[in-house]
Design a protein around this motif. Structure first.
Motif, short mmCIF file in Angstrom:
data_model
loop_
_atom_site.label_atom_id
_atom_site.label_comp_id
_atom_site.label_asym_id
_atom_site.label_seq_id
_atom_site.Cartn_x
_atom_site.Cartn_y
_atom_site.Cartn_z
N GLU A 93 -14.47 0.20 5.44
CA GLU A 93 -13.96 1.34 6.18
C GLU A 93 -13.61 2.43 5.17
N GLY A 94 -14.09 3.64 5.41
CA GLY A 94 -13.79 4.73 4.49
C GLY A 94 -14.55 4.59 3.18
N ILE A 148 0.84 -1.19 0.00
CA ILE A 148 0.00 0.00 0.00
C ILE A 148 0.87 1.25 0.00
N LEU A 149 0.29 2.35 -0.47
CA LEU A 149 0.93 3.65 -0.35
C LEU A 149 -0.02 4.58 0.38
N ILE A 150 0.46 5.17 1.45
CA ILE A 150 -0.36 6.08 2.25
C ILE A 150 0.01 7.51 1.90
N LYS A 151 -0.98 8.30 1.52
CA LYS A 151 -0.78 9.74 1.31
C LYS A 151 -1.17 10.45 2.60
N LEU A 152 -0.17 11.00 3.27
CA LEU A 152 -0.37 11.63 4.56
C LEU A 152 -0.09 13.12 4.44
N SER A 153 -1.05 13.94 4.78
CA SER A 153 -0.83 15.38 4.69
C SER A 153 0.03 15.85 5.85
N ALA A 167 -5.08 9.48 3.68
CA ALA A 167 -5.37 9.59 5.11
C ALA A 167 -5.84 11.00 5.42
N THR A 168 -7.05 11.11 5.95
CA THR A 168 -7.65 12.42 6.21
C THR A 168 -8.15 12.49 7.65
N LYS A 169 -8.86 13.58 7.94
CA LYS A 169 -9.45 13.76 9.26
C LYS A 169 -10.88 13.24 9.32
N VAL A 170 -11.45 12.90 8.16
CA VAL A 170 -12.81 12.37 8.12
C VAL A 170 -12.77 10.94 7.62
N ASP A 171 -13.80 10.16 7.98
CA ASP A 171 -13.76 8.72 7.72
C ASP A 171 -14.33 8.33 6.36
N GLY A 172 -14.05 9.12 5.35
CA GLY A 172 -14.49 8.78 4.01
C GLY A 172 -14.96 9.98 3.24
N VAL A 173 -15.58 9.72 2.10
CA VAL A 173 -16.12 10.77 1.24
C VAL A 173 -17.62 10.83 1.48
N GLN A 229 -4.22 4.48 -14.49
CA GLN A 229 -3.42 3.32 -14.09
C GLN A 229 -4.26 2.26 -13.36
N LYS A 230 -5.57 2.52 -13.28
CA LYS A 230 -6.49 1.60 -12.58
C LYS A 230 -6.02 1.33 -11.15
N LEU A 231 -5.56 2.40 -10.51
CA LEU A 231 -5.04 2.32 -9.15
C LEU A 231 -6.11 2.85 -8.19
N PRO A 232 -6.76 1.97 -7.43
CA PRO A 232 -7.85 2.42 -6.56
C PRO A 232 -7.35 3.30 -5.41
N ILE A 233 -8.24 4.17 -4.96
CA ILE A 233 -7.96 5.09 -3.86
C ILE A 233 -8.93 4.78 -2.72
N LYS A 234 -8.41 4.72 -1.53
CA LYS A 234 -9.26 4.55 -0.35
C LYS A 234 -9.09 5.79 0.53
N VAL A 235 -10.19 6.48 0.79
CA VAL A 235 -10.18 7.66 1.66
C VAL A 235 -10.66 7.22 3.04
N PHE A 236 -9.86 7.48 4.06
CA PHE A 236 -10.22 7.04 5.41
C PHE A 236 -9.64 7.99 6.44
N SER A 237 -10.05 7.82 7.69
CA SER A 237 -9.54 8.67 8.77
C SER A 237 -8.33 8.03 9.45
N ILE A 238 -7.21 8.72 9.40
CA ILE A 238 -6.00 8.22 10.06
C ILE A 238 -6.12 8.39 11.58
#
Length: 240
Positions: free
Chosen positions: A234-235, A11-16, A163-169, A210-219
């Motif tokens: 989750e998310g 996995i790759l985590i995008k962390l602000s 990784a966000t402050k909210v648990d999804g979109v 690139q057919k690379l899925p994104i998961k938005v979730f709360s870190i």
């Protein structure tokens, strides 16, 4: 699949950068970074290969006044340096938990961190080391969201985790609208049609192509990262 087997191997985590501030105005909150690293270390111990792209907004925010009126490219390079500082702090916290981490930078600062070299990054991941990618793409005018999409594609990540402050979109801002509902799944086309602003347009298009899925979730939700890698609901999953 056994219940204790991760659904994702790499996995790759995008962390602000802002995620590292906690309630502080800017900078790094050690309690917050420790909590985040604890979540990452838990999934790494399960055999999941973890890469992280870190932003720099928390550091750059403290310099925002001085950047007013500055050339955009110069300001972006300053932002890249901010991501390097965050990456060093994150890797240091990881190493202290027993999770070996390596920082790789898209800009050359050889005395501080090693340069990003794709085969080396893949080797580290295969060895079970966490890799923290710093300095974005190494180019001004491109966000760290784009860097996350690019690095995710390059290393063959199965999932990009925003990784966000909210648990999804949500259908609306849940902080302002009590009737807002969380999307469990969205297609890239649906997210674009609804103008949900999950990532910047360049990053989003790259993930879609690139057919690379994104998961938005709360870190900040305890156990959420583990739930995501286990394939739980989750998310919000954005997929082709």
């Amino acid at each position: 699949m056994p219940h204790d087997t991760p659904a994702h191997k790499r996995i790759l985590i995008k962390l602000s950068g802002e995620a590292l501030m906690g309630d502080d105005a800017f900078g790094i909150n050690q309690a917050v970074i420790g909590r985040i690293v604890g979540e990452i270390a838990e999934v790494a111990r399960m055999g999941v290969q973890v890469a992280v792209v870190i932003g720099g907004g928390n550091i750059f925010r403290g310099m925002a006044g001085g950047a007013v009126g500055m050339d955009r490219a110069t300001a972006d390079y300053m932002g890249m340096l901010a991501t390097v500082m965050n990456a060093l702090a994150l890797a240091d916290a990881m190493n202290k938990t027993g999770l070996t981490a390596r920082v790789m930078s898209a800009i050359s600062i050889d005395q501080v961190v090693e340069p990003y070299v794709r085969p080396k990054a893949l080797q580290y991941l295969e060895e079970g080391k966490a890799v923290v990618f710093a300095a974005g793409t190494g180019n001004p005018f491109f966000t760290t969201d784009t860097a996350a999409a690019l690095r995710g594609a390059e290393i063959g990540a199965e999932l990009v985790l925003k990784a966000t402050k909210v648990d999804g979109v949500y259908s609306a801002d849940p902080r302002k609208d009590a009737q807002a509902t969380r999307y469990a799944r969205l297609s890239f086309d649906e997210a674009m049609t609804k103008n949900l602003g999950i990532m910047d347009a360049t990053a989003f298009a790259l993930c879609r192509d690139q057919k690379l899925p994104i998961k938005v979730f709360s870190i900040f939700k305890p156990g959420a990262l583990k739930a995501v890698v286990m394939g739980a609901d989750e998310g919000t999953l954005v997929h082709v």
